[in-house]
Every structure is written in C-alpha cells, then in structure tokens.
Scaffold this active site. Structure first.
Site, PDB file in Angstrom:
ATOM      1  N   ASP A 198       0.743  -1.138  -0.112  1.00 16.14           N
ATOM      2  CA  ASP A 198      -0.054   0.044  -0.124  1.00 16.14           C
ATOM      3  C   ASP A 198       0.695   1.310   0.060  1.00 16.14           C
ATOM      4  O   ASP A 198       1.874   1.210   0.386  1.00 16.14           O
ATOM      5  CB  ASP A 198      -0.996   0.077   1.274  1.00 16.14           C
ATOM      6  CG  ASP A 198      -2.140  -0.968   1.148  1.00 16.14           C
ATOM      7  OD1 ASP A 198      -2.124  -1.737   0.334  1.00 16.14           O
ATOM      8  OD2 ASP A 198      -2.973  -0.637   1.751  1.00 16.14           O
ATOM      9  N   ASP A 199       0.154   2.219  -0.322  1.00 12.09           N
ATOM     10  CA  ASP A 199       0.571   3.652  -0.257  1.00 12.09           C
ATOM     11  C   ASP A 199       1.520   4.292  -1.060  1.00 12.09           C
ATOM     12  O   ASP A 199       2.303   5.196  -1.069  1.00 12.09           O
ATOM     13  CB  ASP A 199       1.046   4.025   1.050  1.00 12.09           C
ATOM     14  CG  ASP A 199      -0.049   3.817   2.291  1.00 12.09           C
ATOM     15  OD1 ASP A 199      -1.217   3.621   1.806  1.00 12.09           O
ATOM     16  OD2 ASP A 199       0.234   3.969   3.305  1.00 12.09           O
ATOM     17  N   HIS A 249      -6.191   2.832  -4.162  1.00  8.59           N
ATOM     18  CA  HIS A 249      -6.144   3.189  -2.866  1.00  8.59           C
ATOM     19  C   HIS A 249      -6.551   4.572  -2.437  1.00  8.59           C
ATOM     20  O   HIS A 249      -6.049   5.481  -1.620  1.00  8.59           O
ATOM     21  CB  HIS A 249      -4.852   3.222  -2.248  1.00  8.59           C
ATOM     22  CG  HIS A 249      -4.404   2.948  -0.848  1.00  8.59           C
ATOM     23  ND1 HIS A 249      -5.326   2.124  -0.120  1.00  8.59           N
ATOM     24  CD2 HIS A 249      -3.634   3.302   0.061  1.00  8.59           C
ATOM     25  CE1 HIS A 249      -5.111   2.219   1.321  1.00  8.59           C
ATOM     26  NE2 HIS A 249      -3.800   2.996   1.331  1.00  8.59           N
ATOM     27  N   HIS A 253      -5.645   9.118  -0.558  1.00  5.90           N
ATOM     28  CA  HIS A 253      -5.139   8.535   0.664  1.00  5.90           C
ATOM     29  C   HIS A 253      -6.340   9.006   1.969  1.00  5.90           C
ATOM     30  O   HIS A 253      -5.946   9.394   3.067  1.00  5.90           O
ATOM     31  CB  HIS A 253      -3.917   8.472   1.438  1.00  5.90           C
ATOM     32  CG  HIS A 253      -3.719   7.194   2.319  1.00  5.90           C
ATOM     33  ND1 HIS A 253      -4.199   7.297   3.563  1.00  5.90           N
ATOM     34  CD2 HIS A 253      -3.284   5.907   2.058  1.00  5.90           C
ATOM     35  CE1 HIS A 253      -4.016   5.974   4.118  1.00  5.90           C
ATOM     36  NE2 HIS A 253      -3.248   5.176   3.233  1.00  5.90           N
ATOM     37  N   HIS A 345       3.614  -2.267   2.865  1.00  3.77           N
ATOM     38  CA  HIS A 345       3.889  -1.004   2.542  1.00  3.77           C
ATOM     39  C   HIS A 345       5.016  -0.705   1.816  1.00  3.77           C
ATOM     40  O   HIS A 345       6.025  -1.093   2.162  1.00  3.77           O
ATOM     41  CB  HIS A 345       3.651   0.085   3.552  1.00  3.77           C
ATOM     42  CG  HIS A 345       2.137   0.060   4.277  1.00  3.77           C
ATOM     43  ND1 HIS A 345       2.044  -0.773   5.088  1.00  3.77           N
ATOM     44  CD2 HIS A 345       1.152   0.887   4.112  1.00  3.77           C
ATOM     45  CE1 HIS A 345       0.621  -0.659   5.714  1.00  3.77           C
ATOM     46  NE2 HIS A 345       0.192   0.332   4.923  1.00  3.77           N
TER      47      HIS A 345
HETATM   48 ZN   LIG Z   1      -2.824   3.171   2.932  1.00  2.60          ZN
END
Ligand SMILES: [Zn+2]
Length: 384
Positions: A198-199, A249, A253, A345
C-alpha cells in the site's frame, strides 16, 4: 193503395245513389289501403332471403334489399374470425390477422360491403390460429457474486449454462434446461498467499520492492494512491511491467470516507481509478480502503467502479515506527493461513527499510512452508 203505387214507381230512381255510395266507399278504402301500403313499404323495404354458412352453422336469414353481406352474417350470428399468430408460451396475440377469414358469395370471394341478391349463399371460412415457432438458445447463468470484502484469496466463480426454448418472435421462454450449474466464487483452499503493498508508488521504495519480488519470482498487488500515480506514472508503469496487479487506494489516501457524501466518494474512489487510466495504465481490479474504513456506500461505489474491495488477513504492521525484520516476520508467521492476503507498504513514510529487509526472508520462509504466491482473485475453478 194509390199512395203505394207511386212509391213503387219511384223505387228504381233510388238505385243509382246506392251504387255511387258503394263506389265512393270502395274508392276511399282502396285509397287508404294504397297510402298505408305505400307508407309501409317506405319504412320497410323488401327483404331478400340468403343462406349463410359458417363453422357449425347453415341457415337462411332475411335482410333488407340493398344491405351488405356483413348484415347477413350479423343476422345469422356468424361473423367468423381471423386466424391469429399466438406466442409460444402465454398465447398472447402477436398478429390478429395472420390468416384472415375468407368470405364468399356463391363460391366467389367478396368484400363484406358487397350486396347479395335473393337466394345467394354467403359463406365465411374462419382463419386458422397458429403458434409461433421456437428456437433453442444457449444462455450463460452468472455465478453468485463474490463477497464484498476479501481478506483471503478467492477463486473466481464460473458461469453456468442454460438451454432455453424461446418463441422466435415473442422471445417468451417456453422451457429451460440447466445444462451446467454455475460455480459460486469461494475462498480458496489452496496453500497460497497474496502479497499486497500500500501507499505507493514511491520513488525510493517501490523500485526496491519490485527488485526483491523479481529476484524471488513473486507477483504481488500494489494499492496505489492516485495523486502519487499522477505525479510519477513511470513508477506504476514499472509495477505493471513487472507483471503485478494494480489496486485503487483512493485519490489522496482519504481516511474520512465513512459517511462522506457521494460526491466525495466519487472524487476519491472514481478519481483514484482515473489516475491510472488517465496515464495509460490498466484500470485497477481492486480497491483497498485507506485505514481499512468501510461502509455500505463505500462498498457500493467500489462495486459500481467494477473493483473488488480488499481487506487483509495479515497486517505486518510494517508501518509502525518500531517495525523491523523480526516484528514483520513474527506478524506473518502468527497470522498466516491458507489464502491469506498479507498487507505491507511500499510508501507512506520515510522508513520502509524494514519492509525491504523482511520481504525476501518472508518469501523464502513462506515458500519453504509450502505457500505459493498469487493475486487476491484466482481462477477460474476447475469444473466440478
Ligand atoms: Zn494506506
């Protein structure tokens, strides 16, 4: 006596008066009769007798001279009926005049407005009803939908197959045979895990994660933030080039989407997906909620965007400040099970070194344990 004689003598003189009176009365009566007859004929023209033949009927009727054939049919109570085209199942009328009734006078086809003469034979032959033809069509039966939110790897369902007999014109389904039942999607029982990151994308960490995955021949899923994709689409292009899958995502965010107005959901969820497609990247197949926050409106919006919401079974907690190789491995080993989706992540902070350090070791360990690495949705399932 003398008086009687003259009376006798006068008698013949009275005779002409009685004849005149009789003639007058006769003439008056004749005149009245003539007027009455004339008036009667004025109201009631002469009638003609015609013979009417129809299904189950053969009788003579009288109609006024000059009236059309239709009047004879009406008098006989036999208007006939046209043959109709009926639908295959419900017998709905598709065409009321498929096979019109045939009207004849003395064997010759006539128009209902034509005028018969006495002793004509008026015949009406009903049209025949017909039922439309049918054909066999193959119809896909969609499988039941997948669960809204996946924490484990799922196997795709498979459509079933139905054979329908349908009316060629009405498309009514007359009968239906299930040739092959659909297979519902299900959580896999295979010994697999799905790595998710993620991210990202991050210029610092994403290439390092890609390098490890490449070295280990593992494919993973990247849940990227739209604004970062838009800022560095080449990073995401490298992800796609590595054979990995994309996941939305949100645009920025946004962790406050629970209860947010639809416009915000559309901006964040729809906008997150658009960041990929606007830069020539594939539309993401998945959606991962920032912070894991979900509600029905979010799920519905994700579904409308044709994305599958991903949760996770294993949170490696690599995002925590004190995370290190051991803590990440510990989380994985404690929580992993068959089909587990593992959350890691490749962005969202300046300290992802622990993730990079743990990744290769975790892959080796899981592989040694018998796990294979897959995407969150696999399949199709083999036929039952
Ligand atoms: Zn996230």
């Amino acid at each position: 006596m003398a008086r009687r004689s003259p009376r006798r003598a006068r008698r013949p003189k009275r005779h002409p008066y009685r004849v005149v009176a009789f003639l007058v009365v006769t003439a008056l009566l004749a005149g009245a009769t003539a007027v009455a007859t004339y008036r009667y004929q004025d109201r009631r023209p002469a009638q003609v007798a015609v013979r009417v033949q129809a299904t189950g009927l053969d009788r003579w009727v009288h109609i006024d001279q000059g009236e059309p054939v239709a009047a004879a049919l009406l008098a006989a109570g036999a208007l006939g009926h046209d043959g109709r085209l009926l639908s295959a199942k419900d017998h709905k009328v598709l065409d009321p005049r498929l096979d019109p009734a045939v009207l004849t006078v003395d064997g010759k086809r006539v128009d209902p407005a034509s005028v018969p003469v006495a002793r004509d034979v008026v015949a009406i032959v009903d049209g025949t009803d017909r039922v439309e033809g049918t054909e066999v069509v193959q119809v896909d039966v969609p499988p039941p939908p997948m669960d809204d939110v996946l924490a484990h790897v799922y196997e795709r369902g498979r459509p079933g197959r139905r054979q329908d007999v349908v009316g060629v014109r009405s498309r009514e389904v007359v009968s239906s045979t299930l040739v092959r039942p659909p297979l519902a999607p299900k959580r896999t029982a295979a010994k697999v895990v799905a790595l998710t990151f993620d991210d990202g994308p991050s210029a610092t960490w994403t290439p390092q994660v890609l390098a490890v995955l490449k070295a280990k021949h593992v494919h993973a899923t990247f849940c990227e933030i739209g604004q970062q994709v838009a800022a560095s689409p080449e990073l995401t292009k490298a992800v796609v080039a590595g054979g990995h899958q994309l996941c939305n995502h949100t645009l920025g965010h946004d962790e406050g989407l629970k209860g947010a107005p639809q416009a915000t959901l559309d901006e964040q969820i729809g906008g997150g997906a658009a960041a990929f497609t606007d830069h020539g990247l594939p539309a993401p197949a998945y959606y991962r909620p920032p912070g894991g926050f979900l509600d029905d409106a979010i799920k519905a919006t994700v579904k409308a965007n044709k994305e599958q919401t991903l949760y996770w079974k294993v949170d490696t907690e690599d995002w925590r400040a004190g995370a290190n190789t051991l803590s990440i491995l510990r989380h994985i080993l404690d929580q992993v099970d068959d089909g587990a989706i593992i959350l890691m992540h490749d962005g969202g902070g300046s300290k992802r070194q622990a993730t990079i350090d743990a990744l290769g070791i975790a892959i080796d360990h899981l592989r040694a344990d018998g796990y294979r690495f897959t995407f969150p949705i696999i399949g199709p399932q083999p036929p039952a």
